[in-house]
Write a protein that holds these residues in place. Sequence first.
Motif, PDB file in Angstrom:
ATOM      1  N   SER A 399       0.826  -1.218   0.000  1.00  0.00           N
ATOM      2  CA  SER A 399       0.000   0.000   0.000  1.00  0.00           C
ATOM      3  C   SER A 399       0.849   1.252   0.000  1.00  0.00           C
ATOM      4  CB  SER A 399      -0.926  -0.004   1.221  1.00  0.00           C
ATOM      5  OG  SER A 399      -1.772  -1.123   1.234  1.00  0.00           O
ATOM      6  N   ALA A 400       1.916   1.234   0.805  1.00  0.00           N
ATOM      7  CA  ALA A 400       2.749   2.434   0.939  1.00  0.00           C
ATOM      8  C   ALA A 400       3.494   2.756  -0.352  1.00  0.00           C
ATOM      9  CB  ALA A 400       3.744   2.237   2.079  1.00  0.00           C
ATOM     10  N   ARG A 401       3.804   1.741  -1.160  1.00  0.00           N
ATOM     11  CA  ARG A 401       4.556   1.976  -2.397  1.00  0.00           C
ATOM     12  C   ARG A 401       3.806   2.919  -3.326  1.00  0.00           C
ATOM     13  NH1 ARG A 401       5.385  -2.969  -3.662  1.00  0.00           N
ATOM     14  NH2 ARG A 401       3.429  -3.229  -4.821  1.00  0.00           N
ATOM     15  N   ASN A 402       2.512   2.705  -3.503  1.00  0.00           N
ATOM     16  CA  ASN A 402       1.747   3.563  -4.399  1.00  0.00           C
ATOM     17  C   ASN A 402       1.663   4.994  -3.879  1.00  0.00           C
ATOM     18  OD1 ASN A 402       1.220   1.401  -6.113  1.00  0.00           O
ATOM     19  ND2 ASN A 402      -0.614   0.802  -4.971  1.00  0.00           N
ATOM     20  N   VAL A 403       1.488   5.127  -2.562  1.00  0.00           N
ATOM     21  CA  VAL A 403       1.418   6.469  -1.981  1.00  0.00           C
ATOM     22  C   VAL A 403       2.752   7.182  -2.143  1.00  0.00           C
ATOM     23  CG1 VAL A 403       1.054   7.769   0.151  1.00  0.00           C
ATOM     24  CG2 VAL A 403      -0.356   5.763  -0.331  1.00  0.00           C
ATOM     25  N   ALA A 404       3.850   6.482  -1.859  1.00  0.00           N
ATOM     26  CA  ALA A 404       5.169   7.108  -1.938  1.00  0.00           C
ATOM     27  C   ALA A 404       5.522   7.514  -3.367  1.00  0.00           C
ATOM     28  CB  ALA A 404       6.223   6.153  -1.388  1.00  0.00           C
ATOM     29  N   MET A 405       5.048   6.742  -4.346  1.00  0.00           N
ATOM     30  CA  MET A 405       5.400   7.037  -5.737  1.00  0.00           C
ATOM     31  C   MET A 405       4.531   8.138  -6.343  1.00  0.00           C
ATOM     32  SD  MET A 405       6.096   3.206  -7.256  1.00  0.00           S
ATOM     33  CE  MET A 405       6.377   3.842  -8.912  1.00  0.00           C
ATOM     34  N   ALA A 418      13.479   5.785  -0.730  1.00  0.00           N
ATOM     35  CA  ALA A 418      14.863   5.320  -0.733  1.00  0.00           C
ATOM     36  C   ALA A 418      14.955   3.890  -0.207  1.00  0.00           C
ATOM     37  CB  ALA A 418      15.722   6.251   0.115  1.00  0.00           C
ATOM     38  N   TYR A 419      14.177   3.580   0.830  1.00  0.00           N
ATOM     39  CA  TYR A 419      14.184   2.217   1.381  1.00  0.00           C
ATOM     40  C   TYR A 419      13.627   1.219   0.370  1.00  0.00           C
ATOM     41  CZ  TYR A 419      12.966  -1.777   4.352  1.00  0.00           C
ATOM     42  OH  TYR A 419      12.836  -3.031   4.887  1.00  0.00           O
ATOM     43  N   LEU A 420      12.531   1.578  -0.299  1.00  0.00           N
ATOM     44  CA  LEU A 420      11.927   0.679  -1.278  1.00  0.00           C
ATOM     45  C   LEU A 420      12.875   0.410  -2.445  1.00  0.00           C
ATOM     46  CD1 LEU A 420       8.293   2.121  -1.340  1.00  0.00           C
ATOM     47  CD2 LEU A 420       9.037  -0.041  -0.329  1.00  0.00           C
ATOM     48  N   LYS A 421      13.614   1.433  -2.869  1.00  0.00           N
ATOM     49  CA  LYS A 421      14.578   1.239  -3.940  1.00  0.00           C
ATOM     50  C   LYS A 421      15.710   0.333  -3.466  1.00  0.00           C
ATOM     51  CE  LYS A 421      13.691   5.649  -6.253  1.00  0.00           C
ATOM     52  NZ  LYS A 421      14.236   7.009  -6.560  1.00  0.00           N
ATOM     53  N   ARG A 422      16.156   0.541  -2.228  1.00  0.00           N
ATOM     54  CA  ARG A 422      17.248  -0.270  -1.690  1.00  0.00           C
ATOM     55  C   ARG A 422      16.843  -1.725  -1.566  1.00  0.00           C
ATOM     56  NH1 ARG A 422      18.036   2.707   2.322  1.00  0.00           N
ATOM     57  NH2 ARG A 422      17.199   1.489   4.050  1.00  0.00           N
ATOM     58  N   LYS A 423      15.587  -1.974  -1.210  1.00  0.00           N
ATOM     59  CA  LYS A 423      15.101  -3.345  -1.066  1.00  0.00           C
ATOM     60  C   LYS A 423      14.521  -3.902  -2.366  1.00  0.00           C
ATOM     61  CE  LYS A 423      14.842  -5.115   2.489  1.00  0.00           C
ATOM     62  NZ  LYS A 423      15.759  -5.961   3.278  1.00  0.00           N
TER      63      LYS A 423
END
Length: 426
Positions: A399-405, A418-423
């Motif tokens: 869920s958070a990925r769509n909000v962050a993007m 940054a965390y999502l890209k790192r993971k």
Amino acid sequence: MSTESPLIQSMRTAVAAAPNDVPLRLHLAELLLGAGLSEAAVAEAAVALQHAPGDAGARTLMMRAMGLPAPAAEQPEPTPAPAPAPPTGFDWAAAENEVADAVPPRFVTSGPTSTAPEAPLAADGGGDPGETMAWEVDTPGTVTLADVGGMEEIKERLEAAFLAPMRNPELGRLYGKSLRGGLLMYGPPGCGKTFIARAVAGELGASFMSVSINDVLDMWMGNSERNMHEVFETARRQAPCVLFLDEVDALGAKRSRMQHGGMRNTVNQLLTELDGVGGANEGVFVLAATNVPWDVDIALRRPGRLDRTLLVLPPDAPAREAILRYHLRDRPIESVDLGKLVKVTEDLSGADLAHLCESASERALLDSSRTGVVRMIDMRDLLGAAKEIRPSTDPWFASARNVAMFANEGGMYDELLAYLKRKRKL
């Protein structure tokens, strides 16, 4: 002369691993008595009474083992005397070396391990119209950020953005800095936001007050707003005080989505209290936590309110080791390789790790029940439980990925991106 059965020998091994477990020791004494080993049963019951002087079961078992009649009825017990100290002449180190071959070590190492402290992370009315609610305020605790295993980046962020200015009030006055602050912690559930809030209170030497929507919401018109006001008034009287607003997305939800006027008024009251007109909030440090920051009213994040944010992610390796040590500390375990266990539990939250230890205990318990031989929890149980547990944080990140993007207004979710890209979760 009776000899000890394999079951009794297994129980002796379990008692040796957990010598302070009174019920386990009494169970061993019962087995010894049933096998005709009265003297050995008396010895185990005596040790149990040393740990729990007022235990009625231990006294009754002692009398049975000695061939004395049990009391007809239990009388009220006087205040128990302190347990006698162990004999000073007993060489515990020699005894430990003597049984080293029979009782495996509790932990084994497979390389350098962290020295993180043993601490869990993790760390949530309607009344009459004229009823006054009492708010529970905890006195300054001993838990500090040093008790939070790992998470060094979060500690540094807290120190720079929140704690350092609060610890230096004179310097703050010199630069015109008010002794108040607001911080919004967000992230997946079960990752220790409440524990971090308590640690911040300990760092500041401040009282701690935790409030959720159940403490504020009331069926009577106007009472919810009054409760919100009383919450802040109590925190002001107890200053310095850390006021922790748990699940702030419920207390301060977006007013644009509300149709119920009463809840809108409660959010308005929260905004008014956060403003603290006339310096009323001096010494009140407001920390809020949420799993869904995108549902929090934008006015709450205005400068002067909850104007700083902190992303609390799943525990890193040192934190996972500390959490696993904490949840295994009172369980009968042998030959547990924490280094290996930490590697296979990446992305698990603190709550997931607690569940893993509970599941491993159930595996060993069921196996002991089926075979009739009590055994320790070992790596087979822990690794088997780890394979069955899926990170509870995955749905949150989805869920958070769509909000962050697509809704990263003002760069609030830059750290999450940054965390999502790192993971590689984008």
